[in-house]
Design an enzyme around this catalytic site. Structure first.
Site, mmCIF file in Angstrom:
data_model
loop_
_atom_site.group_PDB
_atom_site.id
_atom_site.type_symbol
_atom_site.label_atom_id
_atom_site.label_comp_id
_atom_site.label_asym_id
_atom_site.label_seq_id
_atom_site.Cartn_x
_atom_site.Cartn_y
_atom_site.Cartn_z
ATOM 1 N N ASP A 18 27.142 36.343 96.085
ATOM 2 C CA ASP A 18 26.307 35.205 95.717
ATOM 3 C C ASP A 18 25.955 35.250 94.238
ATOM 4 O O ASP A 18 25.903 34.234 93.565
ATOM 5 C CB ASP A 18 25.035 35.186 96.554
ATOM 6 C CG ASP A 18 24.211 36.464 96.384
ATOM 7 O OD1 ASP A 18 24.818 37.533 96.254
ATOM 8 O OD2 ASP A 18 22.973 36.387 96.401
ATOM 9 N N GLU A 68 21.035 42.225 94.767
ATOM 10 C CA GLU A 68 21.563 41.508 95.923
ATOM 11 C C GLU A 68 23.076 41.656 95.941
ATOM 12 O O GLU A 68 23.606 42.497 96.649
ATOM 13 C CB GLU A 68 21.128 40.038 95.873
ATOM 14 C CG GLU A 68 21.334 39.312 97.178
ATOM 15 C CD GLU A 68 20.515 38.026 97.250
ATOM 16 O OE1 GLU A 68 20.715 37.285 98.211
ATOM 17 O OE2 GLU A 68 19.687 37.764 96.350
ATOM 18 N N TRP A 98 26.439 28.812 107.471
ATOM 19 C CA TRP A 98 26.747 30.178 107.048
ATOM 20 C C TRP A 98 27.781 30.762 108.015
ATOM 21 O O TRP A 98 28.875 31.141 107.599
ATOM 22 C CB TRP A 98 25.467 31.020 106.993
ATOM 23 C CG TRP A 98 24.740 30.931 105.691
ATOM 24 C CD1 TRP A 98 24.586 31.933 104.774
ATOM 25 C CD2 TRP A 98 24.066 29.798 105.125
ATOM 26 N NE1 TRP A 98 23.873 31.493 103.680
ATOM 27 C CE2 TRP A 98 23.545 30.185 103.861
ATOM 28 C CE3 TRP A 98 23.855 28.486 105.547
ATOM 29 C CZ2 TRP A 98 22.832 29.317 103.044
ATOM 30 C CZ3 TRP A 98 23.141 27.616 104.725
ATOM 31 C CH2 TRP A 98 22.655 28.023 103.496
ATOM 32 N N GLU A 100 21.950 29.067 90.161
ATOM 33 C CA GLU A 100 21.546 29.048 91.568
ATOM 34 C C GLU A 100 20.708 27.819 91.891
ATOM 35 O O GLU A 100 20.795 27.269 92.979
ATOM 36 C CB GLU A 100 20.747 30.315 91.877
ATOM 37 C CG GLU A 100 20.290 30.439 93.320
ATOM 38 C CD GLU A 100 19.584 31.747 93.591
ATOM 39 O OE1 GLU A 100 19.487 32.142 94.768
ATOM 40 O OE2 GLU A 100 19.126 32.390 92.624
#
Length: 883
Positions: free
Chosen positions: A484, A490, A550, A762
């Site tokens: 991401d 992350e 997802w 983002e």
């Protein structure tokens, strides 16, 4: 009159093609095995072969091919001692099954192909290419080695052993993997040019090994084999809450070198209990936090022949990890790419020394320096400066992104990380012993080694920068897995981001191997109930699975791979996973409505700060879920049809009908208004054909009215954005699609461009107009999801689309709008380069198209107003149209 001219021109071109093609030279190039060039660890028992035809002529098709395979390259060139020789009359040139005798593990096979075309031309034999079959569990003789006792040190362990070879080496292949990350050396030379090996996979199911041709590194006499390990994803910090040792707590090495001698004999060199281990200069390594390296602790010559100090090194342990989960590489390795010099070095208002590389990138900084022994230099990395121009790291959360070096002293020294990467544009340098100059720093870009396939450029510089930003976002986040973001704590393979961006990714780069590898992890980490985790590889909690948009990665990307590459095997491999996902949704549905469970919804949709009048574009999450339920069911039906599963095709077709009926009953008013009257609601309903046909046009009008109500701004998030402009184009609102694309104020695609972005953000307003930042704990400046607009730009502005799987048949249909006066794009398909250039000149639309051999195309030519399309069918060659 214009139409008549165009028709005459096309007729002339086709006549010329028939006249001239036979005089043109025909050749074969770009041979591949399983989407790879000369792979050394092929897993499938039946590898598939692909190639491209090259011809300057027009109307060229492959009429037949001849493939020959041998275990001896010299004999192959002579046509002798062939293992397999096959001739077929067919135009198939992509993903052709090997059909010779069974292939042996570890054996190298050489192959060539030649073709005949429809004009009677025969190509010369192609250059000799090869592939090498991977090892089976029984072929491993090496032992896993690790440090003695508990592996608690933060420092990286080093391993070494010397071997004496008494014969002249003909060839040698090294097979290497690790629990953790490794860099291996033979006689002081790094083995291969890849980084972060063995890569990140669902380690509990399968661990990759790499195969390297090391013939040139090994010699008769003494040879030193060595390696250094790091925590990596296996043992290091991963995901949230400082989680470590997710897969295991002990780093270990496995290395096996197969040597063939000139006298025909063979020897296997392995890791075993005779190896030695010690710690050295690499004191700490972390993906999130960076590295600490003390050059004073270097063990000079440790990875070469004749190193005497290893008599003080420790013995190794032999953990019994086995070999059953080892697999060869199926995707590209991470390698170095661009090298970027610092644009400038300056002092911030707070007095920090900062270098600006001008591009938000992923990789590391190579530092050149000289100073006293023990001098400590620290490099901190970030993406943006704050409003005042100071170094800003709050959006990194707990990730340090910091590399620290201690100088050996009194010599020129070069430092860069071994096992860590950073996402950055700016670097703060502390402790540099001299005046820092831009030439002292070089940013090295690292990402998975995917061949660029697409180009896109227009008369609008802002749009060109948007394409640049999309491409760099892909580079930075395709580091072995589709992450991401590449900077904060992350860096996970979020499934929603990946499925949203797949189509754009596949235009920009050849992602066939990249996603083939990752889809294995999707299937491996899928839960027994069929739910798909939020991230792949799955390092979150067991309950973090099953969200709409997802989990649909399980159907969207396999089908996308089939459309892009004509890869039927990917559907065969992933079909059970696709089916299990749809069945999971069905099991959670009530009366054919998926209205249970956790969902992210339209993630990061437009949400203004002061929302007193309900302007936030909130779309009902279960309504979104129902749309993706229908889409995944449709894609499963498509796959069943391709694979000849008629009963399941019928079963899921009936289910799809029930899903759409339930949607209409629950979310649609009799007049055609949706329960959530947002852009995303209408986009998904129209994209996935959720509405009765007689209500679709009015739904599209409602969507347009919504967009205009927001001043020609989008309000969509991660799930609505990829389809927004596609739906507008499909229902005849290309002008509105262009208005959205060309919008320069927030929220829009070009707003970040105007704010100086060099990658995709983002959030639509990661930096606000006043220079302040969005919520820092979720505000990445390199996050590719909104770059999904690239798919629309390629399909509609450049006008390049696949009309048949793998681009065997092509559609060229550019659209006019956005005040563009010209555009051009290209896509290097598995058949060759498709190119399209258009311009508006003298009130005429002028189009030049290039179509590769062995394909056909339907070309749609508009006039200068983007109206009155005329259709032509063409074959390979270059053509010019005007209307």
């Amino acid at each position: 009159m214009k139409l008549s001219f165009s028709l005459k021109l096309i007729g002339l071109l086709i006549l010329v093609s028939h006249f001239s093609a036979s005089a043109q030279k025909l050749s074969v190039t770009d041979l591949q095995i399983e989407h790879q060039v000369n792979p050394l660890a092929v897993e499938p028992a039946i590898p598939r072969m692909s190639w491209k035809l090259v011809s300057a002529g027009k109307d060229v098709f492959q009429k037949s091919y001849e493939i020959r395979v041998s275990t001896d390259a010299k004999q192959l060139l002579k046509g002798n001692n062939l293992l397999w020789n096959d001739t077929k009359i067919t135009d198939q040139s992509v993903l052709i099954d090997y059909a010779g005798p069974a292939l042996k593990a570890g054996q190298r096979y050489y192959w060539q192909v030649r073709v005949k075309d429809n004009h009677g031309n025969t190509s010369a034999w192609s250059s000799v290419q090869y592939w090498q079959m991977g090892l089976k569990p029984a072929d491993w003789k090496a032992k896993w080695i690790a440090v003695q006792g508990k592996d608690t040190a933060q420092a990286s362990p080093m391993f070494r052993k010397e071997f004496n070879l008494n014969k002249t080496v003909l060839s040698a292949t090294a097979y290497i993997t690790a629990k953790g990350l490794y860099e291996a050396y033979i006689n002081g030379q790094k083995v291969g040019d890849a980084y972060f090996t063995p890569g990140w996979t669902s380690y509990k199911d399968h661990l990759q090994y790499q195969a390297y041709d090391v013939t040139t590194l090994i010699r008769k006499g003494a040879n030193a084999f060595s390696a250094i390990l790091a925590d990596g994803w296996y043992k290091g910090r991963v995901a949230f809450n400082d989680r470590v040792s997710f897969y295991g707590d002990t780093r270990a090495l496995l290395m096996q070198v197969e040597v063939e001698y000139t006298d025909g004999t063979h020897e296997t060199l392995i890791t075993d209990g005779s190896w030695k281990t010690a710690y050295g200069a690499l004191l700490k390594s972390s993906h999130y936090d960076g590295e600490i390296y003390d050059a004073r602790k270097e063990k000079t010559g440790w990875n070469g022949v004749g190193y005497k100090e290893d008599n003080t090194w420790s013995a190794v342990s032999l953990p019994d990890y086995g070999y059953n989960n080892l697999v060869g590489m199926s995707g590209p390795m991470v390698r170095k790419h661009e090298r970027i010099k610092a644009l400038k070095v300056f002092k911030t208002p707070q007095g920090d020394v900062v270098a600006d590389f001008g591009q938000n990138l992923v990789g590391w900084v190579e530092l050149h320096t000289k100073g006293p022994a023990g001098t400590r230099i620290t490099l901190s990395h970030t993406e943006v400066l704050d409003k005042a121009g100071n170094f800003y790291t709050e959006n990194l959360r707990s990730a340090k992104q910091q590399n620290t070096y201690y100088l050996k002293g009194n010599q020129e020294e070069i430092f860069s990380p071994h096992f860590s990467f950073q996402g950055f544009r700016y670097v703060k340098i502390e402790g540099y012993p001299q005046e820092l100059k831009p030439e002292d720093l070089t940013a090295v870009v690292l990402h998975s080694d995917m061949t660029p396939t697409g180009t896109f450029e227009t008369s609008n510089p802002l749009l060109n920068q948007l394409q640049h930003n999309i491409t760099w976002g892909q580079k930075g986040n395709f580091v072995d897995v589709p992450t991401d973001c590449p900077q904060r704590d992350e860096r996970l393979g979020w499934t929603g981001d990946a499925q949203a961006f797949y189509n754009t990714a596949a235009y920009n780069m050849n992602v066939s191997g990249f996603f083939t590898k990752w889809l294995k992890d999707v299937k491996a980490d899928q839960h027994k109930d069929g739910s798909i985790p939020f991230v792949i590889p799955d390092v979150l909690n067991p309950s973090d699975a099953g969200a709409a948009g997802w989990g649909d990665v399980a159907t969207i990307i396999p089908w996308g791979m089939y459309v892009t590459y004509g890869d039927k095997r990917i559907l065969e491999t992933q079909y059970d996973s696709m089916k299990a996902w749809v069945d999971f949704i069905t099991s959670r549905s009530r009366d054919n409505l998926w209205n249970t469970g956790f969902h992210f919804g339209d993630w990061l949709f437009y949400r203004p700060d002061d929302d007193n009048d309900g302007r936030a574009a909130v779309t009902d999450k279960y309504m979104i879920a129902q749309c993706f339920y229908a889409n995944s069911t449709q894609l499963l039906i498509n796959a069943a049809q391709v694979l000849g599963k008629k009963e399941e095709q019928e079963k899921y077709s009936a289910l799809l009908n029930d899903i759409k009926k339930a949607y209409v009953n629950e979310y649609l008013t009799p007049s055609g208004r949706l329960v959530s009257s947002t852009q995303t609601a209408y986009v998904l309903a129209l994209q996935f054909d959720m509405l009765p046909e007689n209500l679709r046009e009015q739904a599209a009008e409602r969507l347009v009215a919504n967009i205009k109500n927001y001043g020609s701004h989008l309000t969509t998030g991660f799930l609505g954005t990829p389809y927004l402009c596609h739906v507008l184009s499909r229902f005849g609102h290309i002008d509105v699609a262009y208005d959205l694309l060309m919008q320069e104020t927030y929220p829009s695609w070009l707003y970040p461009v105007k704010m100086g972005a060099t990658t995709i953000w983002e959030r639509w307003d990661g930096i606000k107009p006043d220079g302040s930042f969005q919520t820092p704990n979720m505000n990445s400046y390199n996050h590719y999801a909104y770059g999904a607009i690239g798919d629309w730009m390629y399909k509609n502005i450049a006008g390049i689309q696949a009309a048949a799987p793998g681009y065997k048949k092509i559609i060229i249909k550019p659209t006019v709008g956005g005040k563009l006066t010209w555009a051009e794009g290209s896509y290097n398909s598995d058949y060759g380069i498709i190119r399209n250039k258009w311009k508006i000149e003298d009130n005429k639309f002028k189009l030049t198209v290039t179509i590769p051999p062995n394909t056909t195309a339907d070309v749609f030519v508009p006039n200068a107003k983007g109206e009155a399309y005329k259709q032509f069918q063409i074959t390979s060659g270059e053509y010019t149209f005007e209307q």
